[in-house]
Motif scaffolding. Structure first.
Motif, PDB file in Angstrom:
ATOM      1  N   ASN A   1       6.686  -2.145   6.655  1.00 37.28           N
ATOM      2  CA  ASN A   1       7.428  -1.900   5.416  1.00 37.28           C
ATOM      3  C   ASN A   1       6.914  -0.746   4.556  1.00 37.28           C
ATOM      4  O   ASN A   1       7.539  -0.409   3.561  1.00 37.28           O
ATOM      5  N   LEU A   2       5.779  -0.146   4.922  1.00 33.28           N
ATOM      6  CA  LEU A   2       5.171   0.844   4.031  1.00 33.28           C
ATOM      7  C   LEU A   2       4.658   2.049   4.813  1.00 33.28           C
ATOM      8  O   LEU A   2       3.885   1.890   5.765  1.00 33.28           O
ATOM      9  N   ARG A   3       5.108   3.239   4.382  1.00 33.31           N
ATOM     10  CA  ARG A   3       4.619   4.470   5.006  1.00 33.31           C
ATOM     11  C   ARG A   3       3.195   4.764   4.543  1.00 33.31           C
ATOM     12  O   ARG A   3       2.826   4.449   3.417  1.00 33.31           O
ATOM     13  N   LEU A   4       2.409   5.407   5.393  1.00 28.98           N
ATOM     14  CA  LEU A   4       1.017   5.737   5.089  1.00 28.98           C
ATOM     15  C   LEU A   4       0.930   6.815   4.007  1.00 28.98           C
ATOM     16  O   LEU A   4       0.065   6.771   3.146  1.00 28.98           O
ATOM     17  N   TYR A   5       1.828   7.784   4.054  1.00 32.03           N
ATOM     18  CA  TYR A   5       1.797   8.903   3.109  1.00 32.03           C
ATOM     19  C   TYR A   5       2.891   8.774   2.055  1.00 32.03           C
ATOM     20  O   TYR A   5       4.010   8.367   2.351  1.00 32.03           O
ATOM     21  N   TYR A   6       2.568   9.167   0.853  1.00 32.12           N
ATOM     22  CA  TYR A   6       3.536   9.213  -0.240  1.00 32.12           C
ATOM     23  C   TYR A   6       4.535  10.359  -0.047  1.00 32.12           C
ATOM     24  O   TYR A   6       5.614  10.327  -0.615  1.00 32.12           O
ATOM     25  N   ASN A   7       4.161  11.386   0.706  1.00 28.94           N
ATOM     26  CA  ASN A   7       5.002  12.570   0.857  1.00 28.94           C
ATOM     27  C   ASN A   7       6.427  12.200   1.228  1.00 28.94           C
ATOM     28  O   ASN A   7       6.654  11.401   2.135  1.00 28.94           O
ATOM     29  N   ALA A   8       7.393  12.802   0.520  1.00 31.21           N
ATOM     30  CA  ALA A   8       8.806  12.549   0.777  1.00 31.21           C
ATOM     31  C   ALA A   8       9.479  13.725   1.462  1.00 31.21           C
ATOM     32  O   ALA A   8      10.648  13.646   1.820  1.00 31.21           O
ATOM     33  N   GLN A   9       8.742  14.829   1.649  1.00 33.95           N
ATOM     34  CA  GLN A   9       9.303  16.002   2.316  1.00 33.95           C
ATOM     35  C   GLN A   9       8.194  16.902   2.838  1.00 33.95           C
ATOM     36  O   GLN A   9       7.053  16.807   2.417  1.00 33.95           O
ATOM     37  N   ILE A  10       8.578  17.759   3.758  1.00 37.72           N
ATOM     38  CA  ILE A  10       7.712  18.825   4.266  1.00 37.72           C
ATOM     39  C   ILE A  10       8.505  20.113   4.147  1.00 37.72           C
ATOM     40  O   ILE A  10       9.572  20.244   4.755  1.00 37.72           O
TER      41      ILE A  10
ATOM     42  N   GLU B   1       3.124   7.260 -10.320  1.00 35.57           N
ATOM     43  CA  GLU B   1       3.389   5.850 -10.637  1.00 35.57           C
ATOM     44  C   GLU B   1       2.205   4.971 -10.257  1.00 35.57           C
ATOM     45  O   GLU B   1       1.809   4.076 -11.007  1.00 35.57           O
ATOM     46  N   ASP B   2       1.612   5.228  -9.071  1.00 40.10           N
ATOM     47  CA  ASP B   2       0.473   4.416  -8.639  1.00 40.10           C
ATOM     48  C   ASP B   2      -0.789   4.727  -9.446  1.00 40.10           C
ATOM     49  O   ASP B   2      -1.631   3.847  -9.641  1.00 40.10           O
ATOM     50  N   ILE B   3      -0.939   5.959  -9.931  1.00 40.09           N
ATOM     51  CA  ILE B   3      -2.072   6.280 -10.797  1.00 40.09           C
ATOM     52  C   ILE B   3      -1.963   5.473 -12.094  1.00 40.09           C
ATOM     53  O   ILE B   3      -2.950   4.925 -12.582  1.00 40.09           O
ATOM     54  N   VAL B   4      -0.752   5.368 -12.627  1.00 40.37           N
ATOM     55  CA  VAL B   4      -0.540   4.555 -13.829  1.00 40.37           C
ATOM     56  C   VAL B   4      -0.833   3.087 -13.510  1.00 40.37           C
ATOM     57  O   VAL B   4      -1.496   2.386 -14.283  1.00 40.37           O
TER      58      VAL B   4
ATOM     59  N   PHE C   1      -8.418   6.579  -7.174  1.00 42.35           N
ATOM     60  CA  PHE C   1      -7.946   7.663  -6.312  1.00 42.35           C
ATOM     61  C   PHE C   1      -9.054   8.667  -6.058  1.00 42.35           C
ATOM     62  O   PHE C   1      -9.885   8.924  -6.934  1.00 42.35           O
ATOM     63  N   GLU C   2      -9.051   9.201  -4.849  1.00 40.26           N
ATOM     64  CA  GLU C   2      -9.941  10.314  -4.512  1.00 40.26           C
ATOM     65  C   GLU C   2      -9.096  11.568  -4.391  1.00 40.26           C
ATOM     66  O   GLU C   2      -8.044  11.548  -3.756  1.00 40.26           O
ATOM     67  N   PHE C   3      -9.551  12.664  -4.977  1.00 36.37           N
ATOM     68  CA  PHE C   3      -8.859  13.951  -4.957  1.00 36.37           C
ATOM     69  C   PHE C   3      -9.731  14.924  -4.178  1.00 36.37           C
ATOM     70  O   PHE C   3     -10.765  15.370  -4.678  1.00 36.37           O
ATOM     71  N   ARG C   4      -9.325  15.238  -2.932  1.00 33.58           N
ATOM     72  CA  ARG C   4     -10.154  16.020  -2.010  1.00 33.58           C
ATOM     73  C   ARG C   4      -9.513  17.365  -1.673  1.00 33.58           C
ATOM     74  O   ARG C   4      -8.354  17.407  -1.251  1.00 33.58           O
ATOM     75  N   ILE C   5     -10.263  18.432  -1.836  1.00 32.76           N
ATOM     76  CA  ILE C   5      -9.820  19.752  -1.388  1.00 32.76           C
ATOM     77  C   ILE C   5     -10.058  19.840   0.110  1.00 32.76           C
ATOM     78  O   ILE C   5     -11.183  19.637   0.578  1.00 32.76           O
TER      79      ILE C   5
ATOM     80  N   LEU D   1      -7.400   4.518  -3.146  1.00 30.88           N
ATOM     81  CA  LEU D   1      -8.490   3.720  -2.598  1.00 30.88           C
ATOM     82  C   LEU D   1      -8.188   2.222  -2.582  1.00 30.88           C
ATOM     83  O   LEU D   1      -8.881   1.462  -1.916  1.00 30.88           O
ATOM     84  N   THR D   2      -7.123   1.795  -3.274  1.00 25.48           N
ATOM     85  CA  THR D   2      -6.784   0.374  -3.299  1.00 25.48           C
ATOM     86  C   THR D   2      -5.929  -0.034  -2.100  1.00 25.48           C
ATOM     87  O   THR D   2      -5.992  -1.171  -1.666  1.00 25.48           O
ATOM     88  N   ASN D   3      -5.120   0.895  -1.575  1.00 20.36           N
ATOM     89  CA  ASN D   3      -4.239   0.518  -0.460  1.00 20.36           C
ATOM     90  C   ASN D   3      -4.257   1.498   0.717  1.00 20.36           C
ATOM     91  O   ASN D   3      -3.593   1.268   1.716  1.00 20.36           O
ATOM     92  N   GLY D   4      -4.992   2.602   0.604  1.00 16.41           N
ATOM     93  CA  GLY D   4      -5.121   3.545   1.716  1.00 16.41           C
ATOM     94  C   GLY D   4      -4.024   4.584   1.827  1.00 16.41           C
ATOM     95  O   GLY D   4      -4.076   5.453   2.697  1.00 16.41           O
ATOM     96  N   ARG D   5      -3.020   4.517   0.975  1.00 16.56           N
ATOM     97  CA  ARG D   5      -1.935   5.513   1.044  1.00 16.56           C
ATOM     98  C   ARG D   5      -2.458   6.872   0.608  1.00 16.56           C
ATOM     99  O   ARG D   5      -3.366   6.974  -0.213  1.00 16.56           O
TER     100      ARG D   5
END
Length: 131
Positions: free
Chosen positions: A112-121, A67-70, A77-81, A29-33
């Motif tokens: 300089n910054l990707r929207l998603y943290y995901n590093a793989q699919i 790392e960002d949670i720390v 953070f929002e945790f959505r099902i 919620l702080t940066n939208g990622r």
């Protein structure tokens, strides 16, 4: 946890009795990622349900999200099902399908910054050079 629930998930109602697992979206919620992932309700051994997983307190398997949670605190953070799935195959497909549809490997917040943290699919661990 406080209130009527013993978990931090919002969105679709969790149902470990009826479903195998769920896909989720974690939003910083702080940066939208964001991060798209999946979680099983139960642990299995030799195809037999053994015990409930840690889904109630689960935050992410992503080191970048952790790392960002720390850094920002879990309340940032929002945790959505997103969706519950009845089978392992449905869950695996649902995660990959959601990640593809959202373009998690290539969408950007800025240059300089990707929207998603995901590093793989689904084991694909590279970002296409075309993007």
């Amino acid at each position: 946890m406080t209130g009527l629930t013993d978990h931090h998930w919002v969105g679709r109602k969790p149902n470990p009795v009826k479903y195998f697992g769920f896909t989720y979206l974690i939003t910083n919620l702080t940066n939208g990622r964001m991060y798209v992932g999946k979680k099983q309700y139960w642990k299995y051994a030799k195809r037999k349900q053994q015990k409930e997983s840690d889904w109630k307190v689960y935050q992410s398997s992503s080191k970048y999200v952790k790392e960002d949670i720390v850094l920002h605190g879990v309340k940032s953070f929002e945790f959505r099902i997103l969706k519950n799935y009845k089978t392992r195959g449905g869950l695996v497909y649902g995660e990959a399908n959601t990640q593809h549809k959202r373009d998690v490997l290539v969408k950007r917040l800025n240059k300089n910054l990707r929207l998603y943290y995901n590093a793989q699919i689904a084991g694909i661990k590279f970002i296409p050079k075309e993007f």
